[in-house]
Design an enzyme around this catalytic site. Structure first.
Site, PDB file in Angstrom:
ATOM      1  N   THR A  74       0.834  -1.208   0.000  1.00 22.26           N
ATOM      2  CA  THR A  74       0.000   0.000   0.000  1.00 22.26           C
ATOM      3  C   THR A  74       0.867   1.256   0.000  1.00 22.26           C
ATOM      4  O   THR A  74       0.651   2.178  -0.791  1.00 22.26           O
ATOM      5  CB  THR A  74      -0.927   0.000   1.243  1.00 22.26           C
ATOM      6  OG1 THR A  74      -1.739  -1.170   1.182  1.00 22.26           O
ATOM      7  CG2 THR A  74      -1.807   1.234   1.282  1.00 22.26           C
TER       8      THR A  74
ATOM      9  N   ASN B 210      -5.772  -9.107  -7.914  1.00 19.82           N
ATOM     10  CA  ASN B 210      -5.830  -9.888  -6.675  1.00 19.82           C
ATOM     11  C   ASN B 210      -7.147 -10.634  -6.507  1.00 19.82           C
ATOM     12  O   ASN B 210      -7.204 -11.630  -5.813  1.00 19.82           O
ATOM     13  CB  ASN B 210      -5.590  -8.981  -5.472  1.00 19.82           C
ATOM     14  CG  ASN B 210      -6.425  -7.721  -5.516  1.00 19.82           C
ATOM     15  OD1 ASN B 210      -6.294  -6.913  -6.444  1.00 19.82           O
ATOM     16  ND2 ASN B 210      -7.289  -7.550  -4.546  1.00 19.82           N
TER      17      ASN B 210
ATOM     18  N   GLN C  17       0.787  -8.923  -6.389  1.00 18.59           N
ATOM     19  CA  GLN C  17       0.379 -10.332  -6.531  1.00 18.59           C
ATOM     20  C   GLN C  17       1.307 -11.100  -7.457  1.00 18.59           C
ATOM     21  O   GLN C  17       1.205 -12.328  -7.555  1.00 18.59           O
ATOM     22  CB  GLN C  17      -1.060 -10.421  -7.065  1.00 18.59           C
ATOM     23  CG  GLN C  17      -2.115  -9.970  -6.076  1.00 18.59           C
ATOM     24  CD  GLN C  17      -2.246 -10.892  -4.870  1.00 18.59           C
ATOM     25  OE1 GLN C  17      -1.817 -12.046  -4.895  1.00 18.59           O
ATOM     26  NE2 GLN C  17      -2.827 -10.382  -3.801  1.00 18.59           N
TER      27      GLN C  17
ATOM     28  N   SER D   3       5.313  -6.455  -2.134  1.00 21.37           N
ATOM     29  CA  SER D   3       5.032  -6.609  -0.707  1.00 21.37           C
ATOM     30  C   SER D   3       5.512  -7.980  -0.238  1.00 21.37           C
ATOM     31  O   SER D   3       5.238  -8.994  -0.886  1.00 21.37           O
ATOM     32  CB  SER D   3       3.518  -6.486  -0.503  1.00 21.37           C
ATOM     33  OG  SER D   3       3.199  -6.679   0.844  1.00 21.37           O
TER      34      SER D   3
ATOM     35  N   HIS E 157       4.710  -9.890   2.373  1.00 24.76           N
ATOM     36  CA  HIS E 157       3.829 -10.908   2.975  1.00 24.76           C
ATOM     37  C   HIS E 157       3.044 -11.714   1.948  1.00 24.76           C
ATOM     38  O   HIS E 157       2.369 -12.676   2.303  1.00 24.76           O
ATOM     39  CB  HIS E 157       2.907 -10.283   4.028  1.00 24.76           C
ATOM     40  CG  HIS E 157       1.749  -9.498   3.514  1.00 24.76           C
ATOM     41  ND1 HIS E 157       0.482 -10.011   3.431  1.00 24.76           N
ATOM     42  CD2 HIS E 157       1.661  -8.229   3.065  1.00 24.76           C
ATOM     43  CE1 HIS E 157      -0.351  -9.082   2.969  1.00 24.76           C
ATOM     44  NE2 HIS E 157       0.346  -7.991   2.740  1.00 24.76           N
TER      45      HIS E 157
ATOM     46  N   THR F 109      13.055   5.198  10.453  1.00 24.70           N
ATOM     47  CA  THR F 109      14.056   4.163  10.740  1.00 24.70           C
ATOM     48  C   THR F 109      13.660   2.875  10.033  1.00 24.70           C
ATOM     49  O   THR F 109      12.520   2.434  10.114  1.00 24.70           O
ATOM     50  CB  THR F 109      14.168   3.939  12.258  1.00 24.70           C
ATOM     51  OG1 THR F 109      14.549   5.187  12.850  1.00 24.70           O
ATOM     52  CG2 THR F 109      15.197   2.872  12.599  1.00 24.70           C
TER      53      THR F 109
ATOM     54  N   CYS G 138     -18.307  -8.256  -0.532  1.00 25.18           N
ATOM     55  CA  CYS G 138     -19.521  -7.433  -0.540  1.00 25.18           C
ATOM     56  C   CYS G 138     -19.569  -6.652   0.761  1.00 25.18           C
ATOM     57  O   CYS G 138     -19.370  -7.214   1.825  1.00 25.18           O
ATOM     58  CB  CYS G 138     -20.764  -8.311  -0.592  1.00 25.18           C
ATOM     59  SG  CYS G 138     -20.874  -9.301  -2.066  1.00 25.18           S
TER      60      CYS G 138
HETATM   61  C1  LIG Z   1      -2.770  -6.098  -5.845  1.00 20.46           C
HETATM   62  C2  LIG Z   1      -2.476  -5.593  -4.468  1.00 20.46           C
HETATM   63  N1  LIG Z   1      -1.941  -4.375  -4.314  1.00 20.46           N
HETATM   64  C3  LIG Z   1      -1.641  -3.875  -3.109  1.00 20.46           C
HETATM   65  C4  LIG Z   1      -1.872  -4.606  -1.963  1.00 20.46           C
HETATM   66  C5  LIG Z   1      -1.527  -4.020  -0.620  1.00 20.46           C
HETATM   67  O1  LIG Z   1      -0.354  -4.599  -0.107  1.00 20.46           O
HETATM   68  P1  LIG Z   1      -0.035  -4.548   1.460  1.00 20.46           P
HETATM   69  O2  LIG Z   1      -0.973  -5.489   2.119  1.00 20.46           O
HETATM   70  O3  LIG Z   1       1.398  -4.977   1.573  1.00 20.46           O
HETATM   71  O4  LIG Z   1      -0.214  -3.128   1.896  1.00 20.46           O
HETATM   72  C6  LIG Z   1      -2.458  -5.872  -2.066  1.00 20.46           C
HETATM   73  C7  LIG Z   1      -2.776  -6.660  -0.849  1.00 20.46           C
HETATM   74  O5  LIG Z   1      -3.799  -7.309  -0.772  1.00 20.46           O
HETATM   75  C8  LIG Z   1      -2.753  -6.391  -3.356  1.00 20.46           C
HETATM   76  O6  LIG Z   1      -3.303  -7.604  -3.514  1.00 20.46           O
END
Ligand SMILES: Cc1ncc(COP(=O)(O)O)c(C=O)c1O
Length: 386
Positions: free
Chosen positions: A75, A150, A178, A198, A200, A236, A323
């Protein structure tokens, strides 16, 4: 509580941290904890690890270390790309199916007086490079098109869009959150000028990611403070997280091609089983798709109710549509694709991962069929959509 025996089919939401990644991160909590901006040897040690991690991430994506800006996740990376590059014009182009991490910054720029073009997609969720080309203007600051959706897994023709943008000297950002770790995300061959990722989503820790930018690209920073990350992102650095991201990326790339092929086979099989259930339809592109995402819409049942049934049967999945309970509006992605309401309400996403096996696929398919049948029996006739 530890949910043993749960079949985890929600890897697009997040992934468990790989044991090797945990191992790599551990020393950076208690032993090597210096602030990389400091002067003493503990600090210098952290600085060195930080820069080594940057080199490792850069080498995974085929860029130079100074092109990598570490962030708190996908994000923040997408926000930095959009707000950080908007100064170059007054017009932004994006698509109607982006993640909210892109759409909300675009809407905010609109509120601030920018023109924003939201490109329509076809019924499979894809934009056409010609559409992008025809919307480019002399004052276009940036185009932002995601690599893989996603919710439905559709891939966008990012390399081709990048070519069209380059012809008009317009920058392209891709939200590759993704994609990285499963798809080919070589920065050079994609031809983009900014890419968000990202940790995670690729068996790394939550709360860390990166924005990768073209060499010497000027970014207007969003976070102001101590001037870390070359002044592009103050704060940091999350050293343990960054070490984890580097290790997770290396592990992901080590077996990426074979893993993607295995996941594609498994997910095709799951599609075959699910599409054999009456009133179940594929959402997303049949071939240009993320190998681990299976996305369907089920007529006559609500996605949330299906999820609860699956949860009872020890299966973790997600409704691509999310939804909102207040409005029962299906997701912006399904609406943009023109999925009829009777189907969109029953949207379901299974996302596979390293742990998924063929036996799991069969169990998930069986449980889904039973859940659909049960819910249809319970539903009043006028909600069955038949
Ligand atoms: C396509 C996409 N963009 C951005 C994000 C956001 O990433 P983060 O959870 O690391 O902020 C996600 C997370 O679901 C995602 O699937």
């Amino acid at each position: 509580m530890f949910f043993q025996g749960m079949l985890y089919f929600d890897h697009a939401a997040t992934t468990p941290v790989h044991p090797e990644v945990v191992k790599a991160m551990l020393p950076y909590f208690e032993q090597i904890y210096g602030n990389p901006s400091g002067v003493h040897r503990l600090a210098r040690q952290s600085r060195q690890v930080l820069e080594e991690s940057r080199e490792r991430v850069a080498s995974c994506l085929n860029v130079r270390p100074e092109q990598v800006v570490f962030t708190s996740g996908g994000t923040e990376a997408a926000n930095l790309a959009i707000f950080g590059l908007a100064y170059r014009g007054r017009h932004i182009i994006t698509t109607r199916v982006e993640h909210l991490a892109v759409l909300q910054p675009a809407r905010e720029l609109e509120r601030r007086g920018y023109d924003v073009t939201y490109l329509a997609v076809d019924k499979n969720g894809r934009v056409h490079p010609d559409q992008v080309a025809s919307c480019l203007r002399y004052d276009t600051a940036l185009v932002s098109v995601m690599l893989a959706n996603n919710e439905v897994g559709t891939l966008q023709p990012v390399a081709e869009i990048a070519r069209r943008c380059r012809e008009k000297e317009v920058l392209l950002h891709t939200d590759a959150v993704q994609g990285v770790g499963t798809l080919d995300c070589d920065f050079e061959s994609l031809g983009v000028q900014a890419l968000s990722l990202s940790a995670h989503k690729l068996y790394g820790p939550k709360g860390v990611g990166a924005l990768v930018v073209a060499p010497d690209l000027e970014l207007s920073p969003r976070l102001l403070g101590g001037g870390q990350e070359g002044g592009r992102r103050s704060g940091t650095e999350n050293l343990a997280g960054i070490v984890g991201l580097a290790r997770a990326l290396e592990l992901a790339l080590a077996d990426r091609v074979e893993r993607a092929a295995r996941l594609e086979k498994l997910s095709e099989k799951l599609y075959d089983y699910l599409l054999a259930i009456p009133g179940v339809h594929r959402t997303g592109h049949p071939t240009e798709r993320h190998p681990a995402i299976v996305s369907v819409a089920v007529e006559g049942v609500a996605g949330e109710a299906l999820l609860m049934e699956l949860d009872q049967a020890q299966v973790a999945a997600s409704t691509g549509s999310a939804c909102s309970t207040a409005t029962l509006e299906p997701s912006h992605v399904l609406r943009a694709m023109g999925v009829p309401l009777t189907r969109a309400h029953g949207s379901l996403r299974f996302s596979l991962g390293r742990s998924s096996t063929e036996a799991d696929i069969m169990k998930v398919a069986r449980v889904t069929r039973l859940a659909v049948e049960r819910l249809r029996e319970l539903a009043p006739a006028d909600l069955r959509g038949t």
